[in-house]
Design a protein around this motif. Sequence first.
Motif, PDB file in Angstrom:
ATOM      1  N   ALA A  37      -4.398   1.218  10.367  1.00 42.17           N
ATOM      2  CA  ALA A  37      -4.509  -0.025   9.612  1.00 42.17           C
ATOM      3  C   ALA A  37      -5.564   0.054   8.503  1.00 42.17           C
ATOM      4  O   ALA A  37      -5.554  -0.765   7.585  1.00 42.17           O
ATOM      5  CB  ALA A  37      -4.829  -1.187  10.552  1.00 42.17           C
ATOM      6  N   ASN A  38      -6.445   1.036   8.570  1.00 42.28           N
ATOM      7  CA  ASN A  38      -7.531   1.160   7.577  1.00 42.28           C
ATOM      8  C   ASN A  38      -7.140   2.016   6.376  1.00 42.28           C
ATOM      9  O   ASN A  38      -8.009   2.317   5.554  1.00 42.28           O
ATOM     10  CB  ASN A  38      -8.784   1.712   8.229  1.00 42.28           C
ATOM     11  CG  ASN A  38      -9.382   0.769   9.239  1.00 42.28           C
ATOM     12  OD1 ASN A  38      -9.178  -0.445   9.165  1.00 42.28           O
ATOM     13  ND2 ASN A  38     -10.088   1.308  10.205  1.00 42.28           N
ATOM     14  N   PHE A  39      -5.869   2.439   6.287  1.00 46.08           N
ATOM     15  CA  PHE A  39      -5.437   3.227   5.130  1.00 46.08           C
ATOM     16  C   PHE A  39      -5.825   2.496   3.855  1.00 46.08           C
ATOM     17  O   PHE A  39      -5.652   1.295   3.771  1.00 46.08           O
ATOM     18  CB  PHE A  39      -3.900   3.417   5.170  1.00 46.08           C
ATOM     19  CG  PHE A  39      -3.362   4.128   3.956  1.00 46.08           C
ATOM     20  CD1 PHE A  39      -3.365   5.499   3.905  1.00 46.08           C
ATOM     21  CD2 PHE A  39      -2.876   3.429   2.868  1.00 46.08           C
ATOM     22  CE1 PHE A  39      -2.890   6.168   2.784  1.00 46.08           C
ATOM     23  CE2 PHE A  39      -2.394   4.075   1.750  1.00 46.08           C
ATOM     24  CZ  PHE A  39      -2.411   5.450   1.709  1.00 46.08           C
ATOM     25  N   GLU A  72      -6.850   5.094  13.221  1.00 45.19           N
ATOM     26  CA  GLU A  72      -7.181   4.029  12.272  1.00 45.19           C
ATOM     27  C   GLU A  72      -6.060   3.772  11.260  1.00 45.19           C
ATOM     28  O   GLU A  72      -6.326   3.655  10.062  1.00 45.19           O
ATOM     29  CB  GLU A  72      -8.444   4.400  11.481  1.00 45.19           C
ATOM     30  CG  GLU A  72      -9.672   4.698  12.283  1.00 45.19           C
ATOM     31  CD  GLU A  72     -10.801   5.151  11.389  1.00 45.19           C
ATOM     32  OE1 GLU A  72     -11.041   4.520  10.339  1.00 45.19           O
ATOM     33  OE2 GLU A  72     -11.452   6.151  11.733  1.00 45.19           O
ATOM     34  N   LYS A 131      -7.149   9.986  11.521  1.00 48.65           N
ATOM     35  CA  LYS A 131      -7.087   8.662  10.877  1.00 48.65           C
ATOM     36  C   LYS A 131      -5.739   8.002  11.143  1.00 48.65           C
ATOM     37  O   LYS A 131      -5.675   6.803  11.421  1.00 48.65           O
ATOM     38  CB  LYS A 131      -7.317   8.768   9.372  1.00 48.65           C
ATOM     39  CG  LYS A 131      -8.662   9.336   8.982  1.00 48.65           C
ATOM     40  CD  LYS A 131      -9.770   8.369   9.217  1.00 48.65           C
ATOM     41  CE  LYS A 131     -11.082   8.900   8.654  1.00 48.65           C
ATOM     42  NZ  LYS A 131     -12.191   8.042   8.978  1.00 48.65           N
ATOM     43  N   LYS A 155       0.832  -1.213   0.000  1.00 52.70           N
ATOM     44  CA  LYS A 155       0.000   0.000   0.000  1.00 52.70           C
ATOM     45  C   LYS A 155       0.863   1.258   0.000  1.00 52.70           C
ATOM     46  O   LYS A 155       0.538   2.238  -0.641  1.00 52.70           O
ATOM     47  CB  LYS A 155      -0.893   0.035   1.241  1.00 52.70           C
ATOM     48  CG  LYS A 155      -2.099  -0.830   1.200  1.00 52.70           C
ATOM     49  CD  LYS A 155      -2.928  -0.552   2.449  1.00 52.70           C
ATOM     50  CE  LYS A 155      -4.068  -1.483   2.618  1.00 52.70           C
ATOM     51  NZ  LYS A 155      -4.824  -1.194   3.845  1.00 52.70           N
ATOM     52  N   TRP A 160      -8.488   4.666   4.010  1.00 49.27           N
ATOM     53  CA  TRP A 160      -9.656   5.282   4.636  1.00 49.27           C
ATOM     54  C   TRP A 160     -10.781   5.642   3.686  1.00 49.27           C
ATOM     55  O   TRP A 160     -11.613   6.482   3.992  1.00 49.27           O
ATOM     56  CB  TRP A 160      -9.249   6.515   5.463  1.00 49.27           C
ATOM     57  CG  TRP A 160      -8.089   6.269   6.360  1.00 49.27           C
ATOM     58  CD1 TRP A 160      -8.038   5.360   7.379  1.00 49.27           C
ATOM     59  CD2 TRP A 160      -6.825   6.909   6.330  1.00 49.27           C
ATOM     60  NE1 TRP A 160      -6.808   5.404   7.983  1.00 49.27           N
ATOM     61  CE2 TRP A 160      -6.028   6.356   7.348  1.00 49.27           C
ATOM     62  CE3 TRP A 160      -6.263   7.908   5.533  1.00 49.27           C
ATOM     63  CZ2 TRP A 160      -4.728   6.758   7.595  1.00 49.27           C
ATOM     64  CZ3 TRP A 160      -4.967   8.303   5.776  1.00 49.27           C
ATOM     65  CH2 TRP A 160      -4.219   7.739   6.803  1.00 49.27           C
ATOM     66  N   THR A 196      -9.833  12.149   2.474  1.00 49.38           N
ATOM     67  CA  THR A 196     -10.161  12.574   3.835  1.00 49.38           C
ATOM     68  C   THR A 196      -9.412  13.856   4.184  1.00 49.38           C
ATOM     69  O   THR A 196      -8.270  14.036   3.780  1.00 49.38           O
ATOM     70  CB  THR A 196      -9.863  11.488   4.896  1.00 49.38           C
ATOM     71  OG1 THR A 196     -10.331  11.952   6.176  1.00 49.38           O
ATOM     72  CG2 THR A 196      -8.386  11.158   4.994  1.00 49.38           C
TER      73      THR A 196
END
Length: 141
Positions: free
Chosen positions: A136-138, A134, A130, A59, A140, A124
């Motif tokens: 780990a949610n990249f 969060e 984030k 990622k 987002w 975002t």
Amino acid sequence: MDLSQLGSTLKGQSGDVSVDSLKDLDYIGFYFSAHWCPPCRQFTPVLAKFYNELKATDKGKSMEIIFVTCDRDADKFQAYFKEMPWLAVPFEAEDIRSTLSKKHNVSGIPYFVLVNAKTGEVITTEGRSKVTQEPANFPWA
């Protein structure tokens, strides 16, 4: 995204980097920050850790962060930028920094906005929360 709004070169830790090198990215994060800002100084190491960990994954290979300084002094900008593993809009490019700040409605710092590098669409404007809540949610989306 229209990369021409970034000029032709960005600053990297080891010299200038062509804006053309960003053309294959999926995401660009714009980090608005300043040396004199205590919350910025606290968030920068958190963002750097996130960035370095993300870059170690697939990622991360499709994302770059670009620092947009809010400093008024070139020496302070340079000292602060040395703490960052990503790219920066050159301090001298005040017109580019101002354009980016207006485009992303920056009203306070630190401010981290993530955009789709192909379309320029904002993913975002809550990048700071984030990254801290969060990661780990990249990306987002």
